[in-house]
Design an enzyme around this catalytic site. Structure first.
Site, mmCIF file in Angstrom:
data_model
loop_
_atom_site.group_PDB
_atom_site.id
_atom_site.type_symbol
_atom_site.label_atom_id
_atom_site.label_comp_id
_atom_site.label_asym_id
_atom_site.label_seq_id
_atom_site.Cartn_x
_atom_site.Cartn_y
_atom_site.Cartn_z
ATOM 1 C CG ASN A 6 -1.838 1.106 1.330
ATOM 2 O OD1 ASN A 6 -1.190 2.157 1.133
ATOM 3 N ND2 ASN A 6 -3.118 0.839 1.608
ATOM 4 C CG ASP A 8 -3.346 4.693 0.254
ATOM 5 O OD1 ASP A 8 -3.150 4.467 -0.914
ATOM 6 O OD2 ASP A 8 -3.920 4.182 1.153
ATOM 7 C CG HIS A 9 1.414 5.874 4.713
ATOM 8 N ND1 HIS A 9 0.370 6.898 5.166
ATOM 9 C CD2 HIS A 9 1.070 4.652 5.366
ATOM 10 C CE1 HIS A 9 -0.469 6.341 6.159
ATOM 11 N NE2 HIS A 9 -0.239 5.033 6.085
ATOM 12 N NE ARG A 17 8.102 21.238 0.692
ATOM 13 C CZ ARG A 17 9.191 21.492 1.054
ATOM 14 N NH1 ARG A 17 10.126 21.759 -0.082
ATOM 15 N NH2 ARG A 17 9.917 21.340 2.373
ATOM 16 C CG HIS A 49 -8.221 4.430 0.603
ATOM 17 N ND1 HIS A 49 -8.623 4.198 1.923
ATOM 18 C CD2 HIS A 49 -9.636 4.753 -0.059
ATOM 19 C CE1 HIS A 49 -9.828 4.416 2.018
ATOM 20 N NE2 HIS A 49 -10.473 4.735 0.946
ATOM 21 N NE ARG A 51 -9.306 8.741 3.487
ATOM 22 C CZ ARG A 51 -9.652 8.038 4.540
ATOM 23 N NH1 ARG A 51 -8.825 6.949 4.752
ATOM 24 N NH2 ARG A 51 -10.741 8.164 5.409
ATOM 25 N NE ARG A 55 -7.597 11.713 4.840
ATOM 26 C CZ ARG A 55 -8.164 11.227 5.733
ATOM 27 N NH1 ARG A 55 -7.346 10.533 6.390
ATOM 28 N NH2 ARG A 55 -9.519 11.343 6.213
ATOM 29 C CG HIS A 56 -3.524 9.134 0.977
ATOM 30 N ND1 HIS A 56 -4.424 8.453 0.131
ATOM 31 C CD2 HIS A 56 -3.710 8.712 2.300
ATOM 32 C CE1 HIS A 56 -5.154 7.734 0.546
ATOM 33 N NE2 HIS A 56 -4.853 7.910 2.189
ATOM 34 C CD GLU A 76 -7.056 -0.052 0.758
ATOM 35 O OE1 GLU A 76 -7.137 1.056 1.557
ATOM 36 O OE2 GLU A 76 -6.139 -0.981 1.172
ATOM 37 C CB THR A 106 -5.190 5.054 8.759
ATOM 38 O OG1 THR A 106 -5.466 3.866 7.857
ATOM 39 C CG2 THR A 106 -5.636 4.387 10.071
ATOM 40 C CB THR A 107 -9.471 2.024 6.504
ATOM 41 O OG1 THR A 107 -9.057 2.740 5.394
ATOM 42 C CG2 THR A 107 -10.735 1.744 6.579
ATOM 43 C CD GLU A 157 -7.364 -5.834 3.087
ATOM 44 O OE1 GLU A 157 -7.291 -5.714 1.798
ATOM 45 O OE2 GLU A 157 -6.543 -5.241 3.828
ATOM 46 C CG HIS A 196 -5.794 -1.281 9.523
ATOM 47 N ND1 HIS A 196 -5.904 -0.287 8.632
ATOM 48 C CD2 HIS A 196 -5.352 -0.718 10.606
ATOM 49 C CE1 HIS A 196 -5.721 0.800 9.410
ATOM 50 N NE2 HIS A 196 -5.466 0.779 10.549
ATOM 51 N N GLY A 197 -2.071 -2.660 10.063
ATOM 52 C CA GLY A 197 -1.473 -2.554 11.414
ATOM 53 C C GLY A 197 -0.508 -3.788 11.318
ATOM 54 N N GLY A 218 1.144 -1.108 4.505
ATOM 55 C CA GLY A 218 1.304 0.079 3.934
ATOM 56 C C GLY A 218 2.448 0.706 4.946
ATOM 57 C CG HIS A 219 2.366 3.214 8.901
ATOM 58 N ND1 HIS A 219 3.263 3.145 10.290
ATOM 59 C CD2 HIS A 219 2.465 4.803 9.172
ATOM 60 C CE1 HIS A 219 3.705 4.343 10.700
ATOM 61 N NE2 HIS A 219 3.075 5.216 10.270
HETATM 62 N N1 PXP Z 1 -5.827 -2.813 3.980
HETATM 63 C C1 PXP Z 1 -6.779 -2.042 3.916
HETATM 64 C C2 PXP Z 1 -7.954 -2.273 3.286
HETATM 65 C C3 PXP Z 1 -6.491 -0.569 4.250
HETATM 66 O O1 PXP Z 1 -7.233 0.593 4.432
HETATM 67 C C4 PXP Z 1 -5.208 -0.202 4.921
HETATM 68 C C5 PXP Z 1 -4.716 1.186 5.255
HETATM 69 O O2 PXP Z 1 -4.813 1.938 4.480
HETATM 70 C C6 PXP Z 1 -4.206 -1.273 4.799
HETATM 71 C C7 PXP Z 1 -4.507 -2.611 4.436
HETATM 72 C C8 PXP Z 1 -2.802 -1.152 5.226
HETATM 73 O O3 PXP Z 1 -2.640 -0.624 6.546
HETATM 74 P P1 PXP Z 1 -1.397 -0.372 7.200
HETATM 75 O O4 PXP Z 1 -0.992 1.037 6.644
HETATM 76 O O5 PXP Z 1 -1.530 -0.218 8.689
HETATM 77 O O6 PXP Z 1 -0.404 -1.517 6.970
#
Ligand code: PXP
Length: 245
Positions: A6, A8-9, A17, A49, A51, A55-56, A76, A106-107, A157, A196-197, A218-219
């Protein structure tokens, strides 16, 4: 077990910027290059994602990545007419329907598929008619898994956020919930993904779950990339997923 990265970040950093100057010749970091680096390191897909508040990820990112990605694009999205229209034009290989709340960072929490069957059914049908595989981002809850099965999606998921945040005895309970949800979803013929996480430490518990086909992370990967570079960060996560690290 395959990995969707992911990114997004990476867009979050760029927007910090260049939100007001998207045509700048030095509009960085570049998402196309980041996606390519993730693919070179072994990612099986790129997840973004789009949104409602943009935002990103921006609309042009979705179209540019659609052209450049050589593995698969997993989009997403919240179930809104505007974003659905974009998805049908972009035609990603996969769409993951997620809940969306403007105030969240975040979600947070899974989609209430059981409570939103009537709103979700036409969106799922339109995505399927366009040849897009659909996933629902849901809590590891039998009611939600049953709703995904009734909606006819190919995948779910499982939201691993509660597990990632749990400490002490609650953690074992969350692992049990994920374990049982994975068994149930797989038994109903659903492809089971999770996300997620998930990070470089808790991946050891996630790896032990049954029937998990794909993780979306992602993160933690993007954070690690700041130190070791994106290709190494992806490769390290893949090695942990495969138990070779
Ligand atoms: N899966 C989904 C559906 C999400 O919304 C997210 C967060 O954007 C992730 C995975 C990834 O989560 P993380 O950034 O915590 O790894």
């Amino acid at each position: 077990m395959t990995l969707g990265v992911n990114i997004d970040h990476i867009a979050t950093l760029r927007q910090a910027r260049y939100a007001a100057d998207p045509e700048s010749p030095i509009c960085e970091p570049d998402l196309v290059a980041s996606a390519a680096a993730s693919e070179r390191a072994g990612a099986s897909g790129i997840t973004i994602h789009l949104r409602a508040d943009r935002r990103h990820i921006q609309d042009r990112d979705v179209f540019r990545l659609r052209e450049s990605i050589t593995t698969k694009l997993n989009l997403e999205m919240g179930n809104t007419a505007e974003i659905l229209d974009i998805a049908l034009r972009v035609r990603p290989e996969e769409v993951c329907l997620v809940p969306e709340n403007r105030a969240e960072i975040t979600t947070e929490g899974g989609l209430d598929a059981a409570g939103q069957m009537r709103a979700l059914a036409p969106a799922v049908a339109r995505l399927h008619a366009a040849g897009i595989r659909v996933s629902l981002f849901i809590e590891p809850d039998p009611r939600q898994i049953d709703a995904a099965h009734q909606l006819g999606t190919a995948m779910v998921e499982l939201h691993t956020g509660a597990f990632a945040n749990a400490t002490g005895p609650a953690r074992a309970g969350e692992i049990r919930r994920l374990h049982e949800a994975a068994l149930l979803a797989h038994g109903l013929g659903l492809q089971v993904n999770a996300g997620h996480g998930i990070n470089y430490t808790n991946i050891r518990d996630i790896r032990a779950l049954p029937h998990i086909a794909e993780l979306n992370i992602g993160h933690s990967i993007i954070a690690r990339a700041l130190t070791v570079g994106l290709e190494s960060a992806v490769a390290e996560m893949l090695a942990l997923m495969r138990g070779t690290a």
